[in-house]
Motif scaffolding. Structure first.
Motif, mmCIF file in Angstrom:
data_model
loop_
_atom_site.group_PDB
_atom_site.id
_atom_site.type_symbol
_atom_site.label_atom_id
_atom_site.label_comp_id
_atom_site.label_asym_id
_atom_site.label_seq_id
_atom_site.Cartn_x
_atom_site.Cartn_y
_atom_site.Cartn_z
ATOM 1 N N GLY A 4 31.415 -33.147 -61.046
ATOM 2 C CA GLY A 4 32.205 -32.104 -62.112
ATOM 3 C C GLY A 4 32.194 -32.357 -63.343
ATOM 4 N N MET A 15 39.200 -26.436 -62.495
ATOM 5 C CA MET A 15 37.910 -25.540 -62.306
ATOM 6 C C MET A 15 36.616 -26.016 -62.801
ATOM 7 N N LEU A 16 36.733 -26.644 -63.977
ATOM 8 C CA LEU A 16 35.485 -27.327 -64.280
ATOM 9 C C LEU A 16 35.030 -28.680 -63.463
ATOM 10 N N ARG A 22 33.059 -27.596 -60.535
ATOM 11 C CA ARG A 22 31.885 -27.092 -60.714
ATOM 12 C C ARG A 22 30.897 -28.436 -60.653
ATOM 13 N N ASP A 23 29.431 -28.224 -60.035
ATOM 14 C CA ASP A 23 28.715 -29.219 -59.821
ATOM 15 C C ASP A 23 27.680 -29.328 -60.892
ATOM 16 N N ARG A 24 27.790 -30.039 -61.761
ATOM 17 C CA ARG A 24 26.834 -29.864 -63.004
ATOM 18 C C ARG A 24 25.360 -30.421 -62.386
ATOM 19 N N GLN A 54 23.554 -27.397 -61.406
ATOM 20 C CA GLN A 54 23.366 -26.519 -62.611
ATOM 21 C C GLN A 54 21.852 -26.959 -63.241
#
Length: 150
Positions: free
Chosen positions: A14, A136-137, A140-142, A145
């Protein structure tokens, strides 16, 4: 056997800022815990505006008890934010739940009858909003991305 198992930071995918927010929230848990535990009135009167003319001993004892819970909980949050980041989403979610229940009680439930709102009522409501954003951040799979698309 070591007190702490190996770090899981390499497993966290994350946003790093979510772990930073969790570390900051640990400070906003530890400091009030220290106030509740060590201040002569636990902060009930001087900060919270609680009327201590009746049952002051019980009120102060409850504040100290809550402070005794906040201090180790805040330390645990800090350890997770710094060393076990794979748990950041879970701890953020649980902390959001804790703050949401506190905010509800302070504004609409059991703690709302006096009309007075100590700083914690405002802080809890703000945490729910900010905590949800950072939660939520944290999901997220950084790494996904950052991978180039072909």
């Amino acid at each position: 056997m070591a007190l702490l198992p190996p770090s899981t930071n390499s497993d966290y995918r994350g946003a790093p800022i979510s772990a930073g927010f969790l570390a900051l929230s640990s400070v906003t848990t530890i400091v009030p815990g220290l106030i509740h535990y060590f201040l002569p009135d636990g902060g009930a009167g001087v900060i919270g505006g609680v009327d201590l003319s009746t049952r002051a001993d019980t009120i102060i004892a409850l504040f100290a008890w809550y402070g005794a819970l906040q201090i180790p909980f805040g330390i645990l949050i800090l350890i997770i934010a710094l060393r076990y980041r794979s748990l950041v989403p879970l701890v953020l979610l649980l902390t959001i739940l804790m703050q949401a229940l506190g905010a509800y009680s302070g504004w609409f439930g059991k703690g709302s009858h006096s009309g007075h709102h100590p700083p914690e009522h405002y802080g809890s409501a703000a945490f729910v909003v900010l905590g949800t954003l950072f939660f939520m951040l944290s999901l997220r799979d950084r790494r996904a991305q950052q991978e180039p698309t072909t």
